[in-house]
Design a protein around this motif. Sequence first.
Motif, mmCIF file in Angstrom:
data_model
loop_
_atom_site.group_PDB
_atom_site.id
_atom_site.type_symbol
_atom_site.label_atom_id
_atom_site.label_comp_id
_atom_site.label_asym_id
_atom_site.label_seq_id
_atom_site.Cartn_x
_atom_site.Cartn_y
_atom_site.Cartn_z
ATOM 1 N N LYS A 198 0.814 -1.215 0.000
ATOM 2 C CA LYS A 198 0.000 0.000 0.000
ATOM 3 C C LYS A 198 0.849 1.267 0.000
ATOM 4 O O LYS A 198 0.327 2.365 -0.066
ATOM 5 N N GLY A 199 2.162 1.118 0.130
ATOM 6 C CA GLY A 199 3.058 2.270 0.118
ATOM 7 C C GLY A 199 3.143 3.005 1.450
ATOM 8 O O GLY A 199 3.647 4.122 1.516
ATOM 9 N N LEU A 200 2.688 2.363 2.524
ATOM 10 C CA LEU A 200 2.695 2.997 3.844
ATOM 11 C C LEU A 200 4.042 2.868 4.541
ATOM 12 O O LEU A 200 4.398 3.709 5.359
ATOM 13 N N ILE A 201 4.750 1.787 4.251
ATOM 14 C CA ILE A 201 6.087 1.575 4.793
ATOM 15 C C ILE A 201 6.989 1.115 3.653
ATOM 16 O O ILE A 201 6.494 0.719 2.590
ATOM 17 N N HIS A 202 8.279 1.178 3.884
ATOM 18 C CA HIS A 202 9.239 0.795 2.857
ATOM 19 C C HIS A 202 10.314 -0.082 3.477
ATOM 20 O O HIS A 202 10.671 0.096 4.635
ATOM 21 N N SER A 203 10.817 -0.999 2.676
ATOM 22 C CA SER A 203 11.908 -1.855 3.132
ATOM 23 C C SER A 203 13.098 -1.683 2.210
ATOM 24 O O SER A 203 12.984 -1.145 1.107
ATOM 25 N N LEU A 204 14.211 -2.132 2.711
ATOM 26 C CA LEU A 204 15.432 -2.217 1.923
ATOM 27 C C LEU A 204 15.627 -3.688 1.610
ATOM 28 O O LEU A 204 15.056 -4.556 2.270
ATOM 29 N N ARG A 205 16.463 -4.002 0.638
ATOM 30 C CA ARG A 205 16.735 -5.399 0.315
ATOM 31 C C ARG A 205 18.214 -5.683 0.524
ATOM 32 O O ARG A 205 19.068 -4.877 0.181
ATOM 33 N N THR A 206 18.467 -6.830 1.123
ATOM 34 C CA THR A 206 19.852 -7.261 1.298
ATOM 35 C C THR A 206 20.353 -7.841 -0.021
ATOM 36 O O THR A 206 19.568 -8.035 -0.965
ATOM 37 N N SER A 207 21.625 -8.168 -0.064
ATOM 38 C CA SER A 207 22.174 -8.799 -1.274
ATOM 39 C C SER A 207 21.499 -10.141 -1.534
ATOM 40 O O SER A 207 21.454 -10.606 -2.663
ATOM 41 N N GLY A 208 20.960 -10.761 -0.499
ATOM 42 C CA GLY A 208 20.226 -12.019 -0.631
ATOM 43 C C GLY A 208 18.740 -11.807 -0.869
ATOM 44 O O GLY A 208 17.952 -12.735 -0.767
ATOM 45 N N ASN A 209 18.331 -10.561 -1.160
ATOM 46 C CA ASN A 209 16.953 -10.168 -1.463
ATOM 47 C C ASN A 209 16.005 -10.332 -0.275
ATOM 48 O O ASN A 209 14.811 -10.537 -0.455
ATOM 49 N N GLN A 210 16.541 -10.254 0.939
ATOM 50 C CA GLN A 210 15.685 -10.284 2.126
ATOM 51 C C GLN A 210 15.308 -8.856 2.506
ATOM 52 O O GLN A 210 16.112 -7.933 2.370
ATOM 53 N N ARG A 211 14.075 -8.707 2.990
ATOM 54 C CA ARG A 211 13.628 -7.384 3.414
ATOM 55 C C ARG A 211 14.284 -6.999 4.731
ATOM 56 O O ARG A 211 14.432 -7.809 5.634
ATOM 57 N N ARG A 212 14.598 -5.710 4.834
ATOM 58 C CA ARG A 212 15.070 -5.121 6.082
ATOM 59 C C ARG A 212 14.349 -3.786 6.236
ATOM 60 O O ARG A 212 14.165 -3.052 5.258
ATOM 61 N N TYR A 213 13.952 -3.509 7.452
ATOM 62 C CA TYR A 213 13.243 -2.263 7.750
ATOM 63 C C TYR A 213 14.099 -1.384 8.650
ATOM 64 O O TYR A 213 14.723 -1.876 9.599
ATOM 65 N N ALA A 214 14.089 -0.096 8.376
ATOM 66 C CA ALA A 214 14.719 0.859 9.279
ATOM 67 C C ALA A 214 13.881 0.898 10.550
ATOM 68 O O ALA A 214 12.663 0.668 10.522
#
Length: 144
Positions: free
Chosen positions: A26-42
Amino acid sequence: MRELSVGEAARRAGVAVSALHFYERKGLIHSLRTSGNQRRYAADVLRRIAVIRVAQRVGIPLEAVGKAFASLPQGRPPDKDDWAAMSATWREELEQRIAQLSHLKDRLTDCIGCGCLSLTACSLANPGDALGAEGGGPRRWTGD
């Protein structure tokens, strides 16, 4: 800045992992992706999720939450002033909804009494037969 795994973010926010994925779609939060394509959140995502959950509890649509979040800077959690601005914006919508529910509550007995057999007389679904001006056939009542 500390990054949280999906599971850790979900646990700390008190939501299911699927809720995080939904909020992200929904665009309410955003994640980053690791080199292994796993989500990470600030870590600031936790405060955004808290705002989302409170808004949902009082019936604020996610679209309205998204509009409010669009005015916030990325990478910074909503603060007290941000919350004051968001809640002030939502206050009018909540007041309107409360008024509609109070109106329904006050007229519910009459509504049940009519059994919805006479839409021309129904003061809730068709006050003053306003829908008759739109022509024959069924009309949808949205509470407006």
